[in-house]
Design an enzyme around this catalytic site. Structure first.
Site, PDB file in Angstrom:
ATOM      1  N   GLY A  48       0.853  -1.183   0.000  1.00  0.00           N
ATOM      2  CA  GLY A  48       0.000   0.000   0.000  1.00  0.00           C
ATOM      3  C   GLY A  48       0.882   1.224   0.000  1.00  0.00           C
ATOM      4  O   GLY A  48       2.044   1.165   0.414  1.00  0.00           O
ATOM      5  N   GLN A  53       3.408   9.711   0.878  1.00  0.00           N
ATOM      6  CA  GLN A  53       4.639   8.928   0.929  1.00  0.00           C
ATOM      7  C   GLN A  53       5.529   9.157  -0.291  1.00  0.00           C
ATOM      8  O   GLN A  53       6.668   8.704  -0.313  1.00  0.00           O
ATOM      9  CB  GLN A  53       4.330   7.439   1.085  1.00  0.00           C
ATOM     10  N   CYS A  97       6.513  -0.026   7.495  1.00  0.00           N
ATOM     11  CA  CYS A  97       6.123   1.108   6.662  1.00  0.00           C
ATOM     12  C   CYS A  97       7.275   1.478   5.740  1.00  0.00           C
ATOM     13  O   CYS A  97       8.424   1.532   6.179  1.00  0.00           O
ATOM     14  CB  CYS A  97       5.755   2.295   7.560  1.00  0.00           C
ATOM     15  N   LEU A  98       6.952   1.752   4.496  1.00  0.00           N
ATOM     16  CA  LEU A  98       7.981   2.169   3.544  1.00  0.00           C
ATOM     17  C   LEU A  98       8.636   3.479   3.954  1.00  0.00           C
ATOM     18  O   LEU A  98       9.785   3.732   3.611  1.00  0.00           O
ATOM     19  CB  LEU A  98       7.374   2.310   2.143  1.00  0.00           C
ATOM     20  N   HIS A 139      -3.817   1.576   7.879  1.00  0.00           N
ATOM     21  CA  HIS A 139      -2.471   2.154   7.827  1.00  0.00           C
ATOM     22  C   HIS A 139      -2.420   3.308   6.819  1.00  0.00           C
ATOM     23  O   HIS A 139      -1.914   4.393   7.130  1.00  0.00           O
ATOM     24  CB  HIS A 139      -1.481   1.040   7.434  1.00  0.00           C
ATOM     25  N   GLU A 140      -2.948   3.078   5.616  1.00  0.00           N
ATOM     26  CA  GLU A 140      -2.886   4.106   4.573  1.00  0.00           C
ATOM     27  C   GLU A 140      -3.789   5.296   4.908  1.00  0.00           C
ATOM     28  O   GLU A 140      -3.414   6.443   4.667  1.00  0.00           O
ATOM     29  CB  GLU A 140      -3.232   3.520   3.202  1.00  0.00           C
ATOM     30  N   HIS A 143      -1.971   7.452   7.258  1.00  0.00           N
ATOM     31  CA  HIS A 143      -1.001   8.311   6.565  1.00  0.00           C
ATOM     32  C   HIS A 143      -1.650   9.612   6.112  1.00  0.00           C
ATOM     33  O   HIS A 143      -1.096  10.697   6.291  1.00  0.00           O
ATOM     34  CB  HIS A 143      -0.420   7.607   5.330  1.00  0.00           C
TER      35      HIS A 143
END
Length: 176
Positions: A48, A53, A97-98, A139-140, A143
């Site tokens: 995702g 991001q 997380c990226l 999670h997204e 963000h």
């Protein structure tokens, strides 16, 4: 696949720590952003990715993530609104997380989630998620609200995750 992979924005960058603006125009620029988001997510081996991001402060996320049955689900949600079902259980799996590359930490989240929003053309969409997909939707959306998963961790665990991330970054720089 179309789209250009963009660099992933890392923890500490202001765009990750403030709420994103609603998308008001569903046009070619949005479609191009979504293509770039998919390319960026795949390049970084993610499941995702939120627009902030890659440095864009708009309420958009993409996903390509399996549900609890292992079935891959792929899509985009613009201007998401998360709805948590009344009957759910907490899943305390590890999360990463990226934008916090490297370490993972256990984080309890509801095992089911429903996300309402729009697709890239402005048509309404509803995504129901279980398992990893439920975690991904939460999670997204976090963000886009200016929150990282580490913001939900106990202070001690958050410090450990950030220290591990820095250690891993230093090791990569030494090798390079």
């Amino acid at each position: 696949m179309t789209g250009t992979a963009r660099p992933i924005t890392l923890v500490g960058e202001p765009v990750l720590h403030r709420p994103c603006a609603d998308v008001e125009t569903f046009d070619d620029a949005l479609a191009e952003l979504v293509d770039d988001m998919f390319a960026s997510m795949y390049e970084a081996n993610g499941v995702g990715l939120a627009a902030n991001q890659i440095g864009v402060g708009l309420r958009v996320f993409v996903y390509d993530c399996p549900d609890e049955d292992g079935v891959a689900q792929k899509g985009v949600v613009v201007n998401p609104v998360l709805e948590m079902p009344e009957h759910r259980h907490l899943d305390d799996s590890e999360e990463g997380c990226l934008s916090v590359p490297g370490p993972h930490a256990p984080l309890a989240r509801p095992d089911r989630a429903v996300c309402h929003g729009f697709d890239v053309t402005g048509a309404p969409v509803t995504v129901e998620g279980t398992g990893l997909l439920a975690r991904c939707l939460q999670h997204e959306t976090d963000h886009l609200d200016g929150k990282l998963y580490i913001d939900r961790l106990a202070k001690r665990v958050r410090k450990r995750v950030l220290a591990e991330m820095e250690e891993m970054r230093a090791e990569r720089e030494t090798v390079a």
